[in-house]
Design an enzyme around this catalytic site. Structure first.
Site, PDB file in Angstrom:
ATOM      1  N   LYS A   1      -6.459  -9.330  -7.921  1.00  0.00           N
ATOM      2  CA  LYS A   1      -7.616  -9.512  -7.026  1.00  0.00           C
ATOM      3  C   LYS A   1      -8.641  -8.624  -7.193  1.00  0.00           C
ATOM      4  CE  LYS A   1      -7.359  -7.999  -2.266  1.00  0.00           C
ATOM      5  NZ  LYS A   1      -8.023  -7.650  -1.218  1.00  0.00           N
TER       6      LYS A   1
ATOM      7  N   LYS B   1       0.706  -1.048   0.097  1.00  0.00           N
ATOM      8  CA  LYS B   1      -0.142   0.114   0.002  1.00  0.00           C
ATOM      9  C   LYS B   1       0.733   1.292   0.126  1.00  0.00           C
ATOM     10  CE  LYS B   1      -4.356  -1.419   1.926  1.00  0.00           C
ATOM     11  NZ  LYS B   1      -5.748  -1.192   2.480  1.00  0.00           N
TER      12      LYS B   1
ATOM     13  N   LYS C   1     -11.988  -2.966  -4.228  1.00  0.00           N
ATOM     14  CA  LYS C   1     -12.769  -1.953  -4.111  1.00  0.00           C
ATOM     15  C   LYS C   1     -12.093  -0.588  -4.737  1.00  0.00           C
ATOM     16  CE  LYS C   1     -14.478  -2.899   0.477  1.00  0.00           C
ATOM     17  NZ  LYS C   1     -13.271  -2.826   1.241  1.00  0.00           N
TER      18      LYS C   1
HETATM   19  N1  AQP Z   1     -11.085 -10.441  -4.392  1.00  0.00           N
HETATM   20  C1  AQP Z   1     -11.466 -10.963  -3.319  1.00  0.00           C
HETATM   21  N2  AQP Z   1     -11.612 -12.251  -3.253  1.00  0.00           N
HETATM   22  C2  AQP Z   1     -11.926 -12.509  -1.974  1.00  0.00           C
HETATM   23  N3  AQP Z   1     -12.109 -12.226  -0.959  1.00  0.00           N
HETATM   24  C3  AQP Z   1     -11.703 -10.763  -0.827  1.00  0.00           C
HETATM   25  N4  AQP Z   1     -11.797  -9.820   0.054  1.00  0.00           N
HETATM   26  C4  AQP Z   1     -11.598  -8.736  -0.371  1.00  0.00           C
HETATM   27  N5  AQP Z   1     -11.473  -8.593  -1.801  1.00  0.00           N
HETATM   28  C5  AQP Z   1     -11.476 -10.240  -2.195  1.00  0.00           C
HETATM   29  C6  AQP Z   1     -12.130 -10.145   1.281  1.00  0.00           C
HETATM   30  O1  AQP Z   1     -13.006  -8.996   2.101  1.00  0.00           O
HETATM   31  C7  AQP Z   1     -12.829  -8.786   3.182  1.00  0.00           C
HETATM   32  C8  AQP Z   1     -12.871  -6.905   2.945  1.00  0.00           C
HETATM   33  O2  AQP Z   1     -11.462  -6.556   3.595  1.00  0.00           O
HETATM   34  P1  AQP Z   1     -11.373  -5.324   3.534  1.00  0.00           P
HETATM   35  O3  AQP Z   1     -12.398  -4.464   3.202  1.00  0.00           O
HETATM   36  O4  AQP Z   1     -10.845  -4.850   4.814  1.00  0.00           O
HETATM   37  O5  AQP Z   1     -10.018  -4.883   2.489  1.00  0.00           O
HETATM   38  P2  AQP Z   1      -9.512  -5.637   1.221  1.00  0.00           P
HETATM   39  O6  AQP Z   1      -9.382  -7.010   1.883  1.00  0.00           O
HETATM   40  O7  AQP Z   1      -8.406  -4.996   1.148  1.00  0.00           O
HETATM   41  O8  AQP Z   1     -10.610  -5.539   0.269  1.00  0.00           O
HETATM   42  P3  AQP Z   1     -10.683  -4.477  -0.928  1.00  0.00           P
HETATM   43  O9  AQP Z   1     -12.071  -4.879  -1.611  1.00  0.00           O
HETATM   44  O10 AQP Z   1      -9.589  -4.883  -1.909  1.00  0.00           O
HETATM   45  O11 AQP Z   1     -10.652  -3.172  -0.189  1.00  0.00           O
HETATM   46  P4  AQP Z   1      -9.537  -2.001  -0.557  1.00  0.00           P
HETATM   47  O12 AQP Z   1      -9.625  -1.749  -1.944  1.00  0.00           O
HETATM   48  O13 AQP Z   1     -10.116  -0.873   0.246  1.00  0.00           O
HETATM   49  O14 AQP Z   1      -8.150  -2.378   0.079  1.00  0.00           O
HETATM   50  C9  AQP Z   1     -11.645  -9.601   3.453  1.00  0.00           C
HETATM   51  O15 AQP Z   1     -12.142 -10.725   4.410  1.00  0.00           O
HETATM   52  C10 AQP Z   1     -11.048 -10.145   2.482  1.00  0.00           C
HETATM   53  O16 AQP Z   1     -10.212 -11.119   2.488  1.00  0.00           O
END
Ligand code: AQP
Length: 334
Positions: A197, A114, A200
């Site tokens: 992956k 990040k 968001k």
């Molecule tokens: N692509 C994915 N496949 C499976 N699981 C996923 N998770 C996120 N993306 C995938 C799971 O969703 C939860 C969300 O965690 P988070 O919001 O703390 O952040 P993250 O994992 O970093 O998800 P994002 O959507 O990619 O958010 P941003 O872009 O804000 O960093 C977790 O349980 C994760 O495993």
């Protein structure tokens, strides 16, 4: 045997959750809440480790909570609350930061990724200490089980190390949690870039399926998903990442295995397969979207439910925190 406790959370970092959040986390949480005493948090304090617009953050926090409920997390069964409503999170994070090694925190790969993405000027100390706050989230509730994607395993390992270190130094204050990769959970990839992956915060939204998007938009994105020129529906993550990803999504929402999907589409082209994926995803997302939008139509009621749940979380968290304060030697207010 007493019911085991479970903790998990998601960041309110977008207006809508994406298909990976739903398939990789919410669907598992929905099942696990039947078996565990579950705490599910909207982790807004984590979200501010990267820049957020204040008014938008408030709205995203409500929207995330509404999507938890719409996806089947029951606020009368699980404790579903907003992280910043429970002050003990920030307080315990401070205490834990005093027993975390600088080098230890520096080894976290999410921070490395990040901080590279945001650049030095936008990289805060909060982003660096993100895993310490996550450890506080988990340890406050005497959590036994943390459902995680493989990307979060390193943070749970740090949480375990901190719990063991604190317990050894100050006496048994914390349960040492176990990371669990839930059965049937899967990693979902971007539909246009199926080796990254789904996220968001992806630079382009073309390959991201949003839970709250109009279903016609979701349908189009699925029909335009990247595949390959081979033409057979076969699971091969390395050679056919686009098809494998669509199979994972289809399998998750229809509860079928890769072998069953290969049989179902043997001798049929990608057009047929994509239509089936589209119909299954739309059928799964539509009621969740409708319910979430209904909940968001009555923010006062949603806020009331979150307040009741924050009080439930407070009761557990405060007991842990005051024990920790005593153990480290902070003088009680007279
Ligand atoms: N692509 C994915 N496949 C499976 N699981 C996923 N998770 C996120 N993306 C995938 C799971 O969703 C939860 C969300 O965690 P988070 O919001 O703390 O952040 P993250 O994992 O970093 O998800 P994002 O959507 O990619 O958010 P941003 O872009 O804000 O960093 C977790 O349980 C994760 O495993």
């Amino acid at each position: 045997m007493t019911t085991q406790r479970l903790y998990s959370g998601m960041q309110p970092s977008a207006d809508s959750l994406q298909a990976g959040n739903y398939i990789g986390a919410l669907m598992q949480w929905r099942n696990m809440q039947e078996e565990y005493d579950a705490f599910f948090s909207v982790v807004d304090l984590h979200a501010i480790t990267v820049p957020q617009d204040p008014a938008e953050l408030r709205e995203k926090t409500r929207r995330t909570a509404a999507q938890y409920i719409a996806a089947g997390i029951e606020p009368s069964k699980s404790t579903l609350y907003v992280q910043s409503h429970v002050r003990a999170h920030a307080e315990l994070a401070w205490i834990l930061s005093t027993i975390t090694g600088f080098g230890e925190a520096g080894r976290m790969t999410q921070f490395k990724d990040k901080s590279q993405r945001y650049g030095e000027s936008a990289t805060s100390v909060g982003l660096f200490t993100y895993p310490v706050l996550m450890a506080a989230d988990i340890l406050l509730y005497q959590t036994n089980v943390v459902p995680v994607g493989d990307d979060q395993k390193q943070h749970v390992e740090l949480t375990r190390d901190l719990a063991e270190r604190f317990n050894a130094r100050f006496g048994e204050a914390f349960v040492v949690p176990e990371p669990v990769i839930p059965q049937g959970s899967a990693r979902i990839y971007d539909l246009q870039n199926p080796t990254s992956k789904m996220s968001k915060s992806a630079d382009s939204h073309a390959g991201v399926l949003w839970l709250l998007d109009d279903v016609s938009v979701t349908a189009k994105k699925i029909m335009r998903a990247v595949t390959d020129s081979d033409g057979t529906v076969r699971y091969d993550r390395d050679a056919k990442p686009g098809v494998a990803n669509l199979m994972t999504i289809y399998g998750a929402v229809t509860d079928t295995t890769a072998a069953e999907i290969e049989d179902e589409f043997a001798g049929r082209g990608y057009g047929d397969f994509k239509k089936a994926v589209r119909d299954a995803v739309v059928a799964e997302f539509e009621p969740v979207r409708t319910r979430a939008l209904e909940l968001l139509d009555d923010p006062a009621e949603l806020d009331r439910v979150l307040a009741v749940n924050a009080a439930k979380a407070d009761a557990v968290a405060d007991a842990t925190l005051s024990d920790v304060y005593d153990r480290v030697g902070l003088l009680r207010r007279g």
